[in-house]
Design a protein around this motif. Structure first.
Motif, PDB file in Angstrom:
ATOM      1  N   HIS A 138      44.473 163.154  61.523  1.00  0.00           N
ATOM      2  CA  HIS A 138      44.122 164.569  61.600  1.00  0.00           C
ATOM      3  C   HIS A 138      45.232 165.398  62.238  1.00  0.00           C
ATOM      4  O   HIS A 138      45.988 164.900  63.064  1.00  0.00           O
ATOM      5  CB  HIS A 138      42.842 164.752  62.426  1.00  0.00           C
ATOM      6  N   ILE A 139      45.275 166.670  61.822  1.00  0.00           N
ATOM      7  CA  ILE A 139      46.107 167.649  62.500  1.00  0.00           C
ATOM      8  C   ILE A 139      45.223 168.839  62.845  1.00  0.00           C
ATOM      9  O   ILE A 139      44.119 168.980  62.305  1.00  0.00           O
ATOM     10  CB  ILE A 139      47.318 168.098  61.645  1.00  0.00           C
ATOM     11  N   ARG A 193      37.199 170.582  59.836  1.00  0.00           N
ATOM     12  CA  ARG A 193      35.946 170.043  60.359  1.00  0.00           C
ATOM     13  C   ARG A 193      35.787 170.407  61.827  1.00  0.00           C
ATOM     14  O   ARG A 193      36.739 170.339  62.610  1.00  0.00           O
ATOM     15  CB  ARG A 193      35.904 168.515  60.219  1.00  0.00           C
ATOM     16  N   ALA A 194      34.559 170.756  62.193  1.00  0.00           N
ATOM     17  CA  ALA A 194      34.236 171.118  63.577  1.00  0.00           C
ATOM     18  C   ALA A 194      34.113 169.860  64.427  1.00  0.00           C
ATOM     19  O   ALA A 194      33.951 168.756  63.891  1.00  0.00           O
ATOM     20  CB  ALA A 194      32.935 171.910  63.606  1.00  0.00           C
ATOM     21  N   LEU A 224      29.072 167.064  66.684  1.00  0.00           N
ATOM     22  CA  LEU A 224      27.944 167.701  67.359  1.00  0.00           C
ATOM     23  C   LEU A 224      28.340 169.027  68.019  1.00  0.00           C
ATOM     24  O   LEU A 224      27.673 169.508  68.923  1.00  0.00           O
ATOM     25  CB  LEU A 224      27.308 166.772  68.390  1.00  0.00           C
ATOM     26  N   GLY A 225      29.446 169.596  67.564  1.00  0.00           N
ATOM     27  CA  GLY A 225      29.908 170.868  68.087  1.00  0.00           C
ATOM     28  C   GLY A 225      30.538 170.794  69.462  1.00  0.00           C
ATOM     29  O   GLY A 225      30.947 171.804  70.019  1.00  0.00           O
ATOM     30  N   VAL A 226      30.642 169.579  70.018  1.00  0.00           N
ATOM     31  CA  VAL A 226      31.130 169.434  71.392  1.00  0.00           C
ATOM     32  C   VAL A 226      32.247 168.398  71.527  1.00  0.00           C
ATOM     33  O   VAL A 226      33.233 168.613  72.217  1.00  0.00           O
ATOM     34  CB  VAL A 226      29.966 169.019  72.327  1.00  0.00           C
ATOM     35  N   PHE A 227      32.098 167.251  70.845  1.00  0.00           N
ATOM     36  CA  PHE A 227      32.987 166.118  71.081  1.00  0.00           C
ATOM     37  C   PHE A 227      34.217 166.177  70.178  1.00  0.00           C
ATOM     38  O   PHE A 227      34.114 166.108  68.956  1.00  0.00           O
ATOM     39  CB  PHE A 227      32.246 164.795  70.839  1.00  0.00           C
ATOM     40  N   VAL A 245      41.768 168.866  60.752  1.00  0.00           N
ATOM     41  CA  VAL A 245      41.949 168.828  59.299  1.00  0.00           C
ATOM     42  C   VAL A 245      42.458 167.431  58.952  1.00  0.00           C
ATOM     43  O   VAL A 245      43.424 166.956  59.556  1.00  0.00           O
ATOM     44  CB  VAL A 245      42.982 169.882  58.832  1.00  0.00           C
ATOM     45  N   ASN A 246      41.807 166.767  57.989  1.00  0.00           N
ATOM     46  CA  ASN A 246      42.262 165.449  57.552  1.00  0.00           C
ATOM     47  C   ASN A 246      43.386 165.633  56.537  1.00  0.00           C
ATOM     48  O   ASN A 246      43.196 166.231  55.477  1.00  0.00           O
ATOM     49  CB  ASN A 246      41.103 164.650  56.941  1.00  0.00           C
ATOM     50  N   VAL A 247      44.570 165.133  56.848  1.00  0.00           N
ATOM     51  CA  VAL A 247      45.763 165.353  56.030  1.00  0.00           C
ATOM     52  C   VAL A 247      45.616 164.714  54.642  1.00  0.00           C
ATOM     53  O   VAL A 247      45.962 165.329  53.631  1.00  0.00           O
ATOM     54  CB  VAL A 247      47.017 164.817  56.750  1.00  0.00           C
TER      55      VAL A 247
END
Length: 197
Positions: free
Chosen positions: A135-136, A168-169, A172-175, A180-182
């Motif tokens: 991810h980046i 992608r967030a 659970l909105g926290v962890f 973005v998956n390259v």
């Protein structure tokens, strides 16, 4: 009961305990956890592989060394993008070797993306702890968007929309961070390019 009987009883008890634990921990527990994983999370249990025309082209969990201008580039890898040898560099921020590499990579990236060094997202010049983080950050993707759009002959807005749809967030909105998956982003752009030559 003499000492010899006590010793042999202790040995038999220890042996029985070892066999029971071996069966439970080395057989039953792995079997149950594997079956549960395959049932509840089949994609993840099989390595989160990404397929193209029926052929596995990568995993959503491991970075690949994209280097062509038409592709978004991942983070640097201390493991040379080898998923069998995952590792960080283990160099402290004060290490001269790490500082030299980051300075060199930042200068090259600054020239490639045509932006000042100060504007570079940190994840584009630092390796992750595993060395193969796929991810980046959205900022790192946005920085590369003009280069990718020009190399592919696509409108910049189309590339930005693709980034947005692959952002992608946190879990659970926290962890964790927004990411973005390259690999999936690059494959989506390949598909878009193929349908709109």
């Amino acid at each position: 009961m003499n000492a010899r009987t006590l010793t042999s009883t202790s040995w038999f008890s220890a042996l029985r305990l070892a066999v029971v634990l071996m069966l439970l921990c080395g057989g039953l527990y792995p079997l149950i956890s594997t079956l549960l994983g395959q049932t509840l999370f089949p994609e993840q249990a099989r390595g989160s592989l990404v397929y193209l025309n029926g052929e596995a082209v990568g995993s959503q969990l491991a970075a690949q060394p994209f280097s062509e201008p038409r592709y978004f580039h991942p983070r640097p890898s201390a493991a040379d993008y080898d998923p069998t040898g995952v590792s960080g560099s283990n160099l402290a921020p004060s290490n001269p070797e790490l500082r030299e590499r980051v300075t060199r990579d930042a200068a090259a990236l600054s020239r490639q993306e045509n932006v000042p060094v100060e504007k570079l997202p940190v994840d584009l010049v630092t390796a992750s702890g595993s060395g193969i983080d796929p991810h980046i950050s959205p900022e790192a993707a946005a920085l590369q968007a003009p280069r990718v759009a020009t190399a592919r002959g696509l409108a910049l807005e189309q590339v930005k929309q693709s980034i947005a749809s692959h952002t992608r967030a946190p879990f659970l909105g926290v962890f964790g961070p927004t990411y973005v998956n390259v690999l999936t982003l690059n494959l989506a752009l390949d598909a878009a390019e193929a349908t709109n030559p």
